[in-house]
Design an enzyme around this catalytic site. Sequence first.
Site, PDB file in Angstrom:
ATOM      1  N   THR A 132       0.817  -1.208   0.000  1.00 47.41           N
ATOM      2  CA  THR A 132       0.000   0.000   0.000  1.00 47.41           C
ATOM      3  C   THR A 132       0.855   1.265   0.000  1.00 47.41           C
ATOM      4  OG1 THR A 132      -1.487   1.267   1.450  1.00 47.41           O
ATOM      5  CG2 THR A 132      -0.107  -0.333   2.518  1.00 47.41           C
ATOM      6  N   ASP A 133       0.262   2.371  -0.457  1.00 50.05           N
ATOM      7  CA  ASP A 133       0.958   3.661  -0.379  1.00 50.05           C
ATOM      8  C   ASP A 133       1.026   4.179   1.062  1.00 50.05           C
ATOM      9  OD1 ASP A 133      -1.734   4.324  -0.051  1.00 50.05           O
ATOM     10  OD2 ASP A 133      -1.776   5.868  -1.601  1.00 50.05           O
ATOM     11  N   GLU A 134       0.234   3.575   1.967  1.00 48.87           N
ATOM     12  CA  GLU A 134       0.167   4.108   3.329  1.00 48.87           C
ATOM     13  C   GLU A 134       1.485   3.937   4.091  1.00 48.87           C
ATOM     14  OE1 GLU A 134      -3.522   3.373   5.384  1.00 48.87           O
ATOM     15  OE2 GLU A 134      -4.574   3.043   3.502  1.00 48.87           O
ATOM     16  N   TYR A 158      -1.929  -0.528  10.983  1.00 47.91           N
ATOM     17  CA  TYR A 158      -2.032  -1.184   9.673  1.00 47.91           C
ATOM     18  C   TYR A 158      -0.829  -0.858   8.793  1.00 47.91           C
ATOM     19  CZ  TYR A 158      -3.306  -1.655   4.738  1.00 47.91           C
ATOM     20  OH  TYR A 158      -3.284  -1.939   3.390  1.00 47.91           O
ATOM     21  N   LYS A 162       2.208  -3.270   7.361  1.00 48.51           N
ATOM     22  CA  LYS A 162       2.507  -3.454   5.930  1.00 48.51           C
ATOM     23  C   LYS A 162       3.947  -3.034   5.627  1.00 48.51           C
ATOM     24  CE  LYS A 162       0.186  -4.620   2.954  1.00 48.51           C
ATOM     25  NZ  LYS A 162      -0.151  -5.970   2.396  1.00 48.51           N
TER      26      LYS A 162
HETATM   27  P1  NAD Z   1      -9.411  -7.579   2.246  1.00 45.62           P
HETATM   28  O1  NAD Z   1      -9.390  -7.296   3.706  1.00 45.62           O
HETATM   29  O2  NAD Z   1     -10.664  -7.325   1.470  1.00 45.62           O
HETATM   30  O3  NAD Z   1      -9.023  -9.103   1.977  1.00 45.62           O
HETATM   31  C1  NAD Z   1      -7.996  -9.753   2.649  1.00 45.62           C
HETATM   32  C2  NAD Z   1      -8.126 -11.246   2.385  1.00 45.62           C
HETATM   33  O4  NAD Z   1      -7.035 -11.915   3.061  1.00 45.62           O
HETATM   34  C3  NAD Z   1      -9.416 -11.849   2.931  1.00 45.62           C
HETATM   35  O5  NAD Z   1      -9.979 -12.718   1.967  1.00 45.62           O
HETATM   36  C4  NAD Z   1      -8.968 -12.610   4.172  1.00 45.62           C
HETATM   37  O6  NAD Z   1      -9.794 -13.737   4.457  1.00 45.62           O
HETATM   38  C5  NAD Z   1      -7.564 -13.019   3.783  1.00 45.62           C
HETATM   39  N1  NAD Z   1      -6.688 -13.251   4.950  1.00 45.62           N
HETATM   40  C6  NAD Z   1      -6.522 -12.435   6.022  1.00 45.62           C
HETATM   41  N2  NAD Z   1      -5.656 -12.979   6.877  1.00 45.62           N
HETATM   42  C7  NAD Z   1      -5.222 -14.156   6.327  1.00 45.62           C
HETATM   43  C8  NAD Z   1      -4.314 -15.165   6.720  1.00 45.62           C
HETATM   44  N3  NAD Z   1      -3.648 -15.069   7.873  1.00 45.62           N
HETATM   45  N4  NAD Z   1      -4.119 -16.208   5.888  1.00 45.62           N
HETATM   46  C9  NAD Z   1      -4.798 -16.318   4.724  1.00 45.62           C
HETATM   47  N5  NAD Z   1      -5.677 -15.397   4.306  1.00 45.62           N
HETATM   48  C10 NAD Z   1      -5.899 -14.332   5.095  1.00 45.62           C
HETATM   49  O7  NAD Z   1      -8.184  -6.752   1.655  1.00 45.62           O
HETATM   50  P2  NAD Z   1      -8.027  -6.036   0.237  1.00 45.62           P
HETATM   51  O8  NAD Z   1      -8.581  -4.683   0.325  1.00 45.62           O
HETATM   52  O9  NAD Z   1      -8.485  -6.966  -0.824  1.00 45.62           O
HETATM   53  O10 NAD Z   1      -6.432  -5.890   0.176  1.00 45.62           O
HETATM   54  C11 NAD Z   1      -5.631  -6.935  -0.377  1.00 45.62           C
HETATM   55  C12 NAD Z   1      -4.171  -6.528  -0.279  1.00 45.62           C
HETATM   56  O11 NAD Z   1      -3.961  -5.312  -0.986  1.00 45.62           O
HETATM   57  C13 NAD Z   1      -3.690  -6.275   1.159  1.00 45.62           C
HETATM   58  O12 NAD Z   1      -2.396  -6.780   1.275  1.00 45.62           O
HETATM   59  C14 NAD Z   1      -3.710  -4.761   1.283  1.00 45.62           C
HETATM   60  O13 NAD Z   1      -2.753  -4.311   2.209  1.00 45.62           O
HETATM   61  C15 NAD Z   1      -3.367  -4.353  -0.133  1.00 45.62           C
HETATM   62  N6  NAD Z   1      -3.874  -3.036  -0.556  1.00 45.62           N
HETATM   63  C16 NAD Z   1      -5.193  -2.726  -0.404  1.00 45.62           C
HETATM   64  C17 NAD Z   1      -5.659  -1.490  -0.846  1.00 45.62           C
HETATM   65  C18 NAD Z   1      -7.135  -1.121  -0.734  1.00 45.62           C
HETATM   66  O14 NAD Z   1      -7.477   0.026  -1.038  1.00 45.62           O
HETATM   67  N7  NAD Z   1      -8.013  -2.012  -0.333  1.00 45.62           N
HETATM   68  C19 NAD Z   1      -4.787  -0.576  -1.431  1.00 45.62           C
HETATM   69  C20 NAD Z   1      -3.432  -0.934  -1.577  1.00 45.62           C
HETATM   70  C21 NAD Z   1      -3.003  -2.174  -1.140  1.00 45.62           C
HETATM   71  P1  TYD Z   2     -10.740   3.854   4.263  1.00 46.01           P
HETATM   72  O1  TYD Z   2     -11.662   3.412   3.174  1.00 46.01           O
HETATM   73  O2  TYD Z   2     -10.860   3.208   5.607  1.00 46.01           O
HETATM   74  O3  TYD Z   2      -9.259   3.716   3.678  1.00 46.01           O
HETATM   75  P2  TYD Z   2      -7.851   4.228   4.295  1.00 46.01           P
HETATM   76  O4  TYD Z   2      -8.049   4.671   5.688  1.00 46.01           O
HETATM   77  O5  TYD Z   2      -7.021   3.001   4.218  1.00 46.01           O
HETATM   78  O6  TYD Z   2      -7.394   5.314   3.371  1.00 46.01           O
HETATM   79  O7  TYD Z   2     -10.910   5.424   4.453  1.00 46.01           O
HETATM   80  C1  TYD Z   2     -10.703   6.320   3.381  1.00 46.01           C
HETATM   81  C2  TYD Z   2     -10.843   7.723   3.916  1.00 46.01           C
HETATM   82  O8  TYD Z   2     -12.192   7.921   4.336  1.00 46.01           O
HETATM   83  C3  TYD Z   2      -9.985   7.973   5.146  1.00 46.01           C
HETATM   84  O9  TYD Z   2      -9.494   9.321   5.088  1.00 46.01           O
HETATM   85  C4  TYD Z   2     -10.939   7.830   6.305  1.00 46.01           C
HETATM   86  C5  TYD Z   2     -12.253   8.288   5.707  1.00 46.01           C
HETATM   87  N1  TYD Z   2     -13.460   7.654   6.281  1.00 46.01           N
HETATM   88  C6  TYD Z   2     -14.512   8.452   6.756  1.00 46.01           C
HETATM   89  O10 TYD Z   2     -14.443   9.682   6.724  1.00 46.01           O
HETATM   90  N2  TYD Z   2     -15.606   7.837   7.268  1.00 46.01           N
HETATM   91  C7  TYD Z   2     -15.724   6.493   7.350  1.00 46.01           C
HETATM   92  O11 TYD Z   2     -16.750   5.986   7.866  1.00 46.01           O
HETATM   93  C8  TYD Z   2     -14.643   5.689   6.840  1.00 46.01           C
HETATM   94  C9  TYD Z   2     -14.732   4.187   6.898  1.00 46.01           C
HETATM   95  C10 TYD Z   2     -13.544   6.314   6.301  1.00 46.01           C
END
Ligand code: NAD
Ligand code: TYD
Length: 352
Positions: A132-134, A158, A162
């Site tokens: 992630t960019d975070e 989080y 990561k």
């Molecule tokens: P998500 O929470 O929707 O899905 C995570 C999946 O991993 C789930 O299916 C869960 O059951 C599985 N999981 C969790 N712990 C596990 C374990 N110990 N063993 C096996 N499986 C396990 O997450 P997402 O949003 O799909 O993100 C996927 C990846 O992309 C993550 O690594 C996250 O850090 C990264 N990412 C997400 C975003 C975003 O905006 N969602 C952006 C950048 C990077």
């Molecule tokens: P989120 O989807 O949780 O992603 P991340 O925190 O990983 O960027 O949140 C996106 C942005 O939205 C973040 O600045 C927090 C804000 N947010 C709200 O304002 N209200 C909410 O209920 C949630 C879940 C997020």
Amino acid sequence: MILVTGGAGFIGSNFVLDWLEAMDEPVVDLDRLTYAGNLENLRSLANDPRHIFVRGDIGDFALVAQLLAEHRPRAIIHFAAESHVDRSIHGPEDFIQTNIVGTYRLLEAARGYWSKLTETEKAAFRFLHVSTDEVYGSLGPAEAPFSETHRYEPNSPYSASKAGSDHLVRAWHHTYGLPVLTTNCSNNYGPYQFPEKLIPLMIVNALAGKPLPIYGDGQNVRDWLYVKDHCSAIREVLARGRVGETYNIGGWNEKTNLEIVRTICQRLDTLRPRPDGNTYAAQITFVKDRPGHDRRYAIDARKIERELGWRPRETFETGIEKTVKWYLDNPEWVAHVQSGAYREWIDRQYGS
Ligand code: NAD
Ligand code: TYD
């Protein structure tokens, strides 16, 4: 054959679906099915022999070693993680266990498998770590977007977990020679996103007549990317990325949270007007800010464009339209993940 971890989650399931649509290479999908994992996302693959689903933990070394020995994948695409910042604030332990310890064990299992491959297979093998960019921390309003060389400055449990996993992946390359690739992507949105994250939460709350809770002043900025664009970027990095490199992936699409929520309300006002004729924006409520809330994320995605020719296909306007429509068209999916019926069913079907 490739091994995908976390393939029942939001991005992982979109990736598996896109992969099997684009190519004919089977996928072993290892997922623990936490609250965020949902086999309904993969229902269209129920009778597809190219998708082998295994419920299990990435931290289960023996299981991963056995899967690798049995299926002999040419690559591991590692999505599995605890992924929600707010949950990490309430309970960091799972984030440390899965994102750091789990990634460490997965790397060790991968290294054991990889070290016994033939020289040709070894050279072709890839461990692609999805991050992630975070990890880069928070930007001021005038600062340049995150490049791949930006210092690591994670602020939440989080992002710290990561960042830890990114460092382990890097070290396993430098020390042991494991052929790794790392991608650092901005905020994703699209189908199958669990309604705890901003965009799906706002859509389902709006439709349910509930408040739309905006943290703080709503001026925090994120760089939004449609999930299918993230999936295509990962495919490109896997195919042609340089081993040991990291690639930032973003949408060139910075928006404040308030802009995002107002856009969702406008789309819903058109697609599913409120019965009372009022706008959904009337449901917007400002609530207490998230502790340590990062102000701004923005990705400089020039490297992946320069080296691999990748750019996002969707604009925010086209991506959000598709996303809002998907949630309107899939009320059963939403009801199941919200009701807990899905979890009960999985436990009954698969046991603990
Ligand atoms: P998500 O929470 O929707 O899905 C995570 C999946 O991993 C789930 O299916 C869960 O059951 C599985 N999981 C969790 N712990 C596990 C374990 N110990 N063993 C096996 N499986 C396990 O997450 P997402 O949003 O799909 O993100 C996927 C990846 O992309 C993550 O690594 C996250 O850090 C990264 N990412 C997400 C975003 C975003 O905006 N969602 C952006 C950048 C990077
Ligand atoms: P989120 O989807 O949780 O992603 P991340 O925190 O990983 O960027 O949140 C996106 C942005 O939205 C973040 O600045 C927090 C804000 N947010 C709200 O304002 N209200 C909410 O209920 C949630 C879940 C997020």
